[in-house]
Every structure is written in structure tokens, then in C-alpha cells.
Design an enzyme around this catalytic site. Structure first.
Site, PDB file in Angstrom:
ATOM      1  N   ASP A   1     -13.186 -13.274 -12.938  1.00  0.00           N
ATOM      2  CA  ASP A   1     -11.794 -13.662 -12.777  1.00  0.00           C
ATOM      3  C   ASP A   1     -10.888 -12.512 -13.228  1.00  0.00           C
ATOM      4  O   ASP A   1     -10.872 -12.170 -14.413  1.00  0.00           O
ATOM      5  CB  ASP A   1     -11.560 -14.924 -13.632  1.00  0.00           C
ATOM      6  CG  ASP A   1     -10.106 -15.334 -13.670  1.00  0.00           C
ATOM      7  OD1 ASP A   1      -9.334 -14.877 -12.801  1.00  0.00           O
ATOM      8  OD2 ASP A   1      -9.753 -16.128 -14.561  1.00  0.00           O
ATOM      9  N   GLY A   2     -10.162 -11.938 -12.290  1.00  0.00           N
ATOM     10  CA  GLY A   2      -9.305 -10.796 -12.613  1.00  0.00           C
ATOM     11  C   GLY A   2      -8.240 -11.142 -13.642  1.00  0.00           C
ATOM     12  O   GLY A   2      -7.929 -10.340 -14.520  1.00  0.00           O
TER      13      GLY A   2
ATOM     14  N   SER B   1      -6.936  -2.049  -0.900  1.00  0.00           N
ATOM     15  CA  SER B   1      -6.548  -1.304  -2.105  1.00  0.00           C
ATOM     16  C   SER B   1      -7.714  -0.552  -2.761  1.00  0.00           C
ATOM     17  O   SER B   1      -7.522   0.589  -3.210  1.00  0.00           O
ATOM     18  CB  SER B   1      -5.852  -2.233  -3.108  1.00  0.00           C
ATOM     19  OG  SER B   1      -6.605  -3.399  -3.345  1.00  0.00           O
TER      20      SER B   1
ATOM     21  N   ASP C   1      -2.774  -8.392  -7.441  1.00  0.00           N
ATOM     22  CA  ASP C   1      -2.469  -8.779  -6.060  1.00  0.00           C
ATOM     23  C   ASP C   1      -3.215 -10.059  -5.684  1.00  0.00           C
ATOM     24  O   ASP C   1      -4.088 -10.058  -4.817  1.00  0.00           O
ATOM     25  CB  ASP C   1      -2.895  -7.604  -5.149  1.00  0.00           C
ATOM     26  CG  ASP C   1      -2.653  -7.891  -3.682  1.00  0.00           C
ATOM     27  OD1 ASP C   1      -1.756  -8.693  -3.363  1.00  0.00           O
ATOM     28  OD2 ASP C   1      -3.372  -7.309  -2.847  1.00  0.00           O
TER      29      ASP C   1
ATOM     30  N   HIS D   1       0.819  -1.215   0.000  1.00  0.00           N
ATOM     31  CA  HIS D   1       0.000   0.000   0.000  1.00  0.00           C
ATOM     32  C   HIS D   1       0.855   1.268   0.000  1.00  0.00           C
ATOM     33  O   HIS D   1       0.443   2.292  -0.553  1.00  0.00           O
ATOM     34  CB  HIS D   1      -0.998  -0.047   1.172  1.00  0.00           C
ATOM     35  CG  HIS D   1      -2.012  -1.143   1.005  1.00  0.00           C
ATOM     36  ND1 HIS D   1      -2.673  -1.747   2.052  1.00  0.00           N
ATOM     37  CD2 HIS D   1      -2.473  -1.776  -0.120  1.00  0.00           C
ATOM     38  CE1 HIS D   1      -3.493  -2.685   1.586  1.00  0.00           C
ATOM     39  NE2 HIS D   1      -3.377  -2.727   0.268  1.00  0.00           N
TER      40      HIS D   1
HETATM   41  N1  SAM Z   1      -5.769  -6.137  -3.215  1.00  0.00           N
HETATM   42  C1  SAM Z   1      -6.353  -6.270  -1.880  1.00  0.00           C
HETATM   43  C2  SAM Z   1      -5.798  -5.208  -0.978  1.00  0.00           C
HETATM   44  O1  SAM Z   1      -4.639  -4.805  -1.163  1.00  0.00           O
HETATM   45  O2  SAM Z   1      -6.513  -4.761  -0.081  1.00  0.00           O
HETATM   46  C3  SAM Z   1      -6.132  -7.640  -1.299  1.00  0.00           C
HETATM   47  C4  SAM Z   1      -6.458  -8.761  -2.216  1.00  0.00           C
HETATM   48  S1  SAM Z   1      -6.219 -10.382  -1.567  1.00  0.00           S
HETATM   49  C5  SAM Z   1      -4.496 -10.519  -1.441  1.00  0.00           C
HETATM   50  C6  SAM Z   1      -6.588 -11.379  -2.970  1.00  0.00           C
HETATM   51  C7  SAM Z   1      -8.076 -11.427  -3.302  1.00  0.00           C
HETATM   52  O3  SAM Z   1      -8.242 -12.026  -4.583  1.00  0.00           O
HETATM   53  C8  SAM Z   1      -8.897 -12.281  -2.345  1.00  0.00           C
HETATM   54  O4  SAM Z   1      -9.940 -11.517  -1.820  1.00  0.00           O
HETATM   55  C9  SAM Z   1      -9.452 -13.419  -3.226  1.00  0.00           C
HETATM   56  O5  SAM Z   1     -10.767 -13.809  -2.865  1.00  0.00           O
HETATM   57  C10 SAM Z   1      -9.439 -12.794  -4.584  1.00  0.00           C
HETATM   58  N2  SAM Z   1      -9.330 -13.707  -5.751  1.00  0.00           N
HETATM   59  C11 SAM Z   1      -8.741 -14.938  -5.796  1.00  0.00           C
HETATM   60  N3  SAM Z   1      -8.726 -15.383  -7.075  1.00  0.00           N
HETATM   61  C12 SAM Z   1      -9.272 -14.407  -7.836  1.00  0.00           C
HETATM   62  C13 SAM Z   1      -9.481 -14.249  -9.239  1.00  0.00           C
HETATM   63  N4  SAM Z   1      -9.108 -15.206 -10.106  1.00  0.00           N
HETATM   64  N5  SAM Z   1     -10.049 -13.100  -9.682  1.00  0.00           N
HETATM   65  C14 SAM Z   1     -10.428 -12.128  -8.817  1.00  0.00           C
HETATM   66  N6  SAM Z   1     -10.251 -12.223  -7.476  1.00  0.00           N
HETATM   67  C15 SAM Z   1      -9.680 -13.337  -6.995  1.00  0.00           C
END
Ligand code: SAM
Length: 321
Positions: A173-174, A127, A194, A19
Site C-alpha cells: 500500500d503506497g 510514471s 497519484d 507527466h
Molecule cells: N502513476 C501512474 C502513471 O502516471 O503512469 C498511474 C497510476 S494509476 C492513476 C493509480 C494506480 O494505483 C493503479 O494502478 C492502482 O492499481 C494503484 N493503486 C490503487 N491503490 C493503491 C495503493 N493503496 N497502493 C499502491 N497502489 C495502489
């Protein structure tokens, strides 16, 4: 799949690194008037309670953001700006626990302070909220989250902002879908990737995602977080990203923060062994702002010193291209 919940880890040392880098990068990109699109491929729930059940269970914030807050824990934009202004080059090369904060860390704590006007860090912005807090009206934010519960919470948290079409929450799916926003109409974007890396294939998917994103939009700024753990895929990831950036002729920056040893710990009394929690993590950026390296050169020594859990705490900062 989907056992990872960021609420257990919010505000830990990895979040401090990620962050701080995110805020410093975004702040620079927002100096230009032209609209910016921020794509957060793995958004999480958006907001976390550090006094709630999840964060309390792991206590990771206690070894992260809470350690950076002064006793009494108030870090408002005002106090942070004051400490930032006092930061000297000497403090940056030889940090002391009571030295003034480096500007990038001061900015990070100021933002946390904005979410906690009473002091401390009861509320921790993930984030999506960090980005939204800094964006201007004409900028856009695209949030991807797949976990059913976290996606619902993120939706509800974002709805309270009444931001209308500025923010889109996508239960997709990101890795697979986020490139559809590249390049954005203004041709300016920051992409934060992330993932939770709970499945081994996440490492390869990061590489595929970045390769595809660079093909579509070579001038975007890409920020990838990864855990530094004893596993070949984690070790290889920054090396492969570096090769990718170099082949594309793009500048890159790589910052790591280690807070403790990754060695297996054996309890002398019981003889049982366990792996310590996450010992280190890294941020790899492609097309980073030129201002980022000097800011991190000041902030990383302080992070390593103030977040150290044993004598192995250290940092690295490398850039090229
Ligand atoms: N970026 C956030 C932050 O900094 O506050 C934290 C994110 S956390 C490390 C990862 C997140 O990705 C989790 O909430 C998980 O459920 C989600 N996730 C897992 N696979 C994913 C995918 N293929 N596409 C989107 N989100 C996914």
C-alpha cells in the site's frame, strides 16, 4: 476496489499534465549531483500500448498525447529541442495551434519520442518509465503498486531494464508504506502521489500521507495529482494541501487543466443523460523547483488550447509560500 486500470486512460489529458509536470520537476532536481530518490506511491503497470485493447476501448489518448503530436506524429528529442528553442514569449501569452511548443511540452513529447523511435506514440511510458528514463546510475526509484495484474506487469516491465538495486517494485500500500523511504540517505527525494481515487477515502488518505511524509522529511518535493470532478472531497483536496504547506512554512504550486465542461450531457435524440468523462485535473506540489512556475506559465495555455474538447477549456496556475 481495484476496478481502475490505468491502461484505459494512459496518455489522456490528465497524463499530459501530470507527466509534463513530472519531467520538468525531475529535470530540475537532477541538475544537482547528489543522489535523488524518487518514490512513486501509485505506479501502475509502467508501460502501455496505445494501440492495444485497453487504450483502444476508451480512446482517451486520442484526445491527449496524440493530439499534441504533429500529423505523422514524430517527436524526437531533436525536433522537440528545435521547437523549444524557437519558443517565444509571445507564443506563450497567446498560443496558436501552430505556434512552437513551450519547452516543458517539447521535453514531454521528446521523452515520448524516445520510446517511439518510429514516430507516433504506440508505446506510452507511465510514471515509472518516465522517471527511470531520466534517472542517473546513482539515483534510486521506489515503486508501489497494489493491483495484482498491474503489479505483475510492472515487475516484468522493470525486470527487462536489468536495473538491479536501483529500482524496487513493492506490492504494498503506497499510502501506508511509502514513508518508510523518507528521508532517504542523501536527503533528496521527489515523491509522486497519484492514486486512482476510485474510493472516496483516497482523498483523506492522500492528506494523511502527505502530513506524515512532511513530518518525516519536510524538505522533500511532493507532487500530488487529483481529479477535478463535482465531488466535495475533490474540491477540498487542493485547499487542504495548501493549508498544510502554508502551516509547515513550505512553498507550493498548484496547476490545473480543464478540457471540457463537467455538466451532465443529455442526448437530444434519445433523451438519455450521462456525465462526460474526466473534464479536468490538477497537480499540487510542495517544495516545487523555482523553475517550474515559469515553465508551466508557457505550457499550460498551449495544453488548454490544443487539448480543448469544448469552449470551457482553461487552466490555472497559482503558487505561494
Ligand atoms: N502513476 C501512474 C502513471 O502516471 O503512469 C498511474 C497510476 S494509476 C492513476 C493509480 C494506480 O494505483 C493503479 O494502478 C492502482 O492499481 C494503484 N493503486 C490503487 N491503490 C493503491 C495503493 N493503496 N497502493 C499502491 N497502489 C495502489
Amino acid at each position: 476496489m481495484f476496478s481502475y486500470r490505468h491502461a484505459f486512460h494512459a496518455g489522456n489529458h490528465a497524463d499530459v499534465l501530470k507527466h509534463t509536470v513530472l519531467i520538468a520537476t525531475l529535470s530540475h532536481l537532477l541538475e544537482k549531483d547528489t543522489a535523488l530518490t524518487v518514490v512513486d506511491t501509485h505506479a501502475g503497470a509502467g508501460l502501455y500500448r496505445l494501440d492495444g485493447d485497453y487504450a483502444g476501448t476508451s480512446g482517451e489518448a486520442a484526445e491527449g498525447v496524440l493530439r499534441l503530436l504533429a500529423p505523422g506524429g514524430k517527436a524526437t528529442a531533436k525536433t522537440a529541442a528545435k521547437t523549444a528553442a524557437k519558443t517565444t514569449a509571445k507564443a506563450a501569452t497567446k498560443p496558436a495551434a501552430d505556434a512552437p511548443l513551450a519547452p516543458a511540452l517539447a521535453d514531454y513529447l521528446a521523452l515520448i519520442g524516445d520510446f517511439n523511435p518510429q514516430g507516433g506514440a504506440r508505446i506510452y511510458p507511465g510514471s515509472p518509465f518516465i522517471v527511470q528514463h531520466l534517472l542517473r546510475e546513482h539515483d534510486k526509484l521506489k515503486l508501489f503498486e497494489l493491483h495484482p495484474t498491474d503489479a505483475r506487469t510492472l515487475d516484468a516491465n522493470i525486470a527487462q531494464l536489468e536495473a538491479g538495486r536501483q529500482i524496487a517494485v513493492l506490492r504494498e500500500d503506497g499510502f501506508g508504506s511509502a514513508t518508510k523511504f523518507l528521508p532517504p540517505p542523501s536527503r533528496r527525494a521527489l515523491v509522486l502521489c497519484d492514486p486512482s481515487y476510485e474510493i472516496k477515502s483516497d482523498y483523506a488518505r492522500v492528506l494523511d500521507f502527505v502530513a506524515e511524509a512532511l513530518k518525516r522529511f519536510a524538505t522533500g518535493t511532493y507532487a500530488i495529482w487529483y481529479p477535478i470532478i463535482p465531488r466535495p472531497e475533490a474540491h477540498d483536496l487542493p485547499r487542504r494541501l495548501k493549508t498544510m504547506a502554508t502551516k509547515a512554512g513550505k512553498p507550493w504550486l498548484h496547476a490545473t487543466l480543464t478540457v471540457k465542461s463537467s455538466k451532465i450531457v443529455t442526448d437530444a435524440a434519445t433523451g438519455t443523460s450521462h456525465r462526460p468523462g474526466l473534464p479536468a485535473s490538477g497537480m499540487f506540489l510542495i517544495n516545487p523547483p523555482f523553475t517550474l512556475k515559469p515553465l508551466l506559465a508557457e505550457a499550460l495555455p498551449q495544453m488548454a488550447e490544443r487539448l480543448a474538447q469544448d469552449r470551457n477549456a482553461t487552466f490555472s496556475l497559482d503558487a505561494g509560500g
